[in-house]
Design a protein around this motif. Structure first.
Motif, short mmCIF file in Angstrom:
data_model
loop_
_atom_site.label_atom_id
_atom_site.label_comp_id
_atom_site.label_asym_id
_atom_site.label_seq_id
_atom_site.Cartn_x
_atom_site.Cartn_y
_atom_site.Cartn_z
N ARG A 1 4.74 -7.48 4.44
CA ARG A 1 4.13 -8.97 4.68
C ARG A 1 4.46 -9.49 3.28
O ARG A 1 4.09 -10.68 2.97
N ALA B 1 0.82 -1.12 -0.21
CA ALA B 1 -0.13 -0.04 0.02
C ALA B 1 0.80 1.27 0.13
O ALA B 1 0.64 2.41 -0.88
N GLU C 1 -4.21 -3.66 3.14
CA GLU C 1 -5.05 -4.66 2.75
C GLU C 1 -6.27 -4.79 3.54
O GLU C 1 -7.27 -5.11 2.97
N GLU D 1 9.29 4.00 7.18
CA GLU D 1 9.25 2.48 7.04
C GLU D 1 10.02 2.06 8.38
O GLU D 1 11.14 2.42 8.56
N ALA D 2 9.34 1.22 9.06
CA ALA D 2 9.84 0.77 10.33
C ALA D 2 11.08 -0.35 10.27
O ALA D 2 12.02 -0.13 10.98
N ARG D 3 10.90 -1.06 9.29
CA ARG D 3 11.83 -2.23 8.96
C ARG D 3 13.03 -1.51 8.35
O ARG D 3 13.18 -0.61 7.68
N VAL E 1 7.52 4.79 13.34
CA VAL E 1 6.44 5.81 13.61
C VAL E 1 6.04 5.55 14.93
O VAL E 1 5.45 4.41 15.00
N HIS F 1 2.53 -14.60 -1.86
CA HIS F 1 3.26 -15.36 -2.85
C HIS F 1 2.44 -15.53 -4.25
O HIS F 1 2.72 -15.27 -5.40
N TRP F 2 0.86 -15.45 -3.98
CA TRP F 2 -0.02 -15.59 -5.30
C TRP F 2 -0.40 -14.11 -5.53
O TRP F 2 -0.70 -13.31 -4.70
N GLY G 1 -6.89 -8.84 2.61
CA GLY G 1 -5.77 -9.79 2.89
C GLY G 1 -4.93 -9.99 1.88
O GLY G 1 -4.15 -10.96 1.94
N THR G 2 -4.97 -9.23 0.91
CA THR G 2 -3.88 -9.43 -0.39
C THR G 2 -3.21 -8.29 -0.65
O THR G 2 -3.44 -7.14 -0.49
N ALA G 3 -1.87 -8.53 -1.43
CA ALA G 3 -0.79 -7.58 -1.49
C ALA G 3 -1.91 -6.69 -2.73
O ALA G 3 -1.54 -5.42 -2.69
#
Ligand SMILES: Cc1cc2nc3c(=O)[nH]c(=O)nc-3n(C[C@H](O)[C@H](O)[C@H](O)COP(=O)(O)OP(=O)(O)OC[C@H]3O[C@@H](n4cnc5c(N)ncnc54)[C@H](O)[C@@H]3O)c2cc1C
Length: 432
Positions: A62, A35, A404, A54-56, A216, A78-79, A412-414
């Motif tokens: 994900r 997103a 998502e 971005e935190a990471r 943040v 993956h899908w 629930g999807t990218a």
């Protein structure tokens, strides 16, 4: 005991080249998953100054791809689901990305033997009947109820399998999932991408102005300019913010000053935590042939809800853990070793120990214990079906949500997250 976020130990296969943040951003995007990447790309296309926090220490959220034994393996998404409406399929086709259509064929394995054609046909009929009945139930007017209550009672021995699979892909057992929210997901026409979904998203982040390692902690919207504070000491101001952090994180570890309006807070807090985890198998002797095929394993004491065999034609497979299996693992010793023992016990029951002689489990995801996701996706429980819609409006024109959890058709999807990122970016740019 503490659970290591095991997927977090694997480096991403692609790290994008990032640009410095602009000195005076008009819009701040929080989070650089699907997103956040979509929002930043869209704002730049529209000529806006944007800063992404971005935190990471990586982008993609994900969705992350790593290299295992030289093969690209996704440890999250993956899908590419819902091809006809997934913006990442459309964009991938325009960019000539290496997309391939997911096969429709799947394996059925009953107890300790391959399923017969009549068993495979009975399984397919049971899924078709369940989809029809749940679809009808969801379209009913009247009060919301658990999705499980719409399953046909007469699916025979395949009923448990249908409930298990739908519970896996929903993130929680169907008794805990809203019927009204349920069939929003289009599962037909799926794609995969060579090199991994996480790597694809990371490529889309190339040249974006993203500051990594910048979690943040607070969003202060008490003035006309929004102020965003990070744990790294960086503080930024802008006309508005787009918040793309997962609902499970938003629920617990991001402060707003003043507090969010009660309706927005109730929508966020009402989501439940969906669990779906990969155990990545390297298993050359697996009985399943053919690339990228799902395997239904039924009968016996342990019934794995999901197995995707021979990813991209390699000896890698996914053994999927659903919410009840993850809870059972965590209630015992927990951790990646407990997950590996669980997977081996299940596979040994169906395939025998001899067949597992070359099985290795090089990675197990634990997104539920990762502080930046705290779960796999946000689930709408019965009675909370308006939540996704409620979060679509801005808060006083200064705070917008994306990700998502806001997607009605692709939750629930990218792909859903990407769509929502573009929507929020357009709304923010229009408002400037
Ligand atoms: C194991 C697994 C398998 C999956 N399989 C699929 C699949 O096959 N297909 C599919 O489409 N979807 C799948 N999903 C779901 C998919 O991964 C997500 O729906 C999607 O990636 C979510 O994107 P997002 O941008 O909404 O959130 P995220 O990707 O979580 O991005 C949010 C970002 O915000 C960052 N963040 C969090 N807190 C802060 C903070 N305080 N400050 C700054 N940044 C912060 C995070 O680090 C993250 O980068 C799967 C998920 C899991 C866990």
């Amino acid at each position: 005991m503490p659970h290591p976020p095991t997927h977090a130990h694997f480096p991403p296969s692609h790290r994008p080249r990032l640009s410095p943040l602009p000195a005076d951003p008009e819009i701040i995007v929080i989070g650089a998953g699907a997103a956040g990447i979509a929002a930043a790309r869209r704002l730049i296309e529209r000529g806006r100054r944007v800063a992404v926090l971005e935190a990471r220490d990586r982008v993609g959220g994900r969705a992350v791809t790593t290299l295992l034994r030289g093969h690209a393996v996704d440890l999250g998404a993956h899908w590419l689901h819902a091809g006809p409406i997934n913006p990442l399929v459309r964009l991938g086709q325009a960019r000539r990305e290496p997309l391939r259509r997911a096969p429709q064929e799947s394996h059925v394995w009953v107890g300790r033997r391959p399923g017969r054609p009549d068993e495979a046909a009975a399984s397919a009929r049971a899924f078709a009947r369940a989809d029809r009945d749940i679809g009808r139930g969801a379209a009913e007017a009247g009060p919301d109820r658990p999705a499980a209550s719409a399953l046909p009672p007469s699916l025979g021995p395949w009923g448990a399998r249908v409930a298990l699979v739908h519970g896996l892909v929903s993130g929680l057992p169907l008794s805990e999932v809203s019927l009204h929210d349920f069939p929003s997901m289009e599962y037909g026409d799926n794609f995969f991408i060579a090199g991994g979904y996480g790597a694809y998203l990371a490529r889309l982040a190339d040249t974006l102005p993203i500051a990594l390692d910048s979690p943040v902690t607070r969003i202060d919207w008490s003035d006309a300019r929004v102020r965003v504070e990070t744990a790294s000491g960086l503080t930024l101001g802008a006309r508005s913010v787009i918040v793309t952090v997962p609902m499970m994180v938003l629920r617990e570890s991001l402060a707003f000053t003043p507090a969010l309006p009660p309706g927005i807070r109730a929508a966020i807090d009402g989501f439940h935590t969906g669990i779906y985890e990969h155990a990545v198998l390297h298993w050359p002797s697996s009985p399943f042939r053919g690339a990228d095929r799902l395997a239904s394993i039924v009968g016996g004491r342990h019934r794995p809800p999901g197995l995707l065999a021979r990813l991209d034609g390699t000896p890698f497979h996914y053994f999927e853990l659903d919410a009840p299996s993850a809870a059972a693992i965590d209630a015992g010793l927990g951790g990646a070793d407990a997950a590996r023992r669980h997977v081996r016990a299940v596979l040994a029951e169906h395939f025998g120990f001899a067949r597992l002689h070359d099985l290795a489990i090089p990675a197990v995801s634990a997104w539920r214990h990762d502080p930046w996701s705290r779960g796999s996706w946000a689930v709408v429980p019965p009675g909370h079906a308006g939540a996704r819609q409620a979060l679509q409006d801005s808060v006083c024109g200064r705070i917008r949500f994306a990700g998502e959890a806001l997607s009605r058709l692709q939750w629930g999807t990218a792909g859903g997250a990407y769509q929502e990122g573009m929507r929020a970016a357009d709304a923010a740019a229009d408002a400037l």
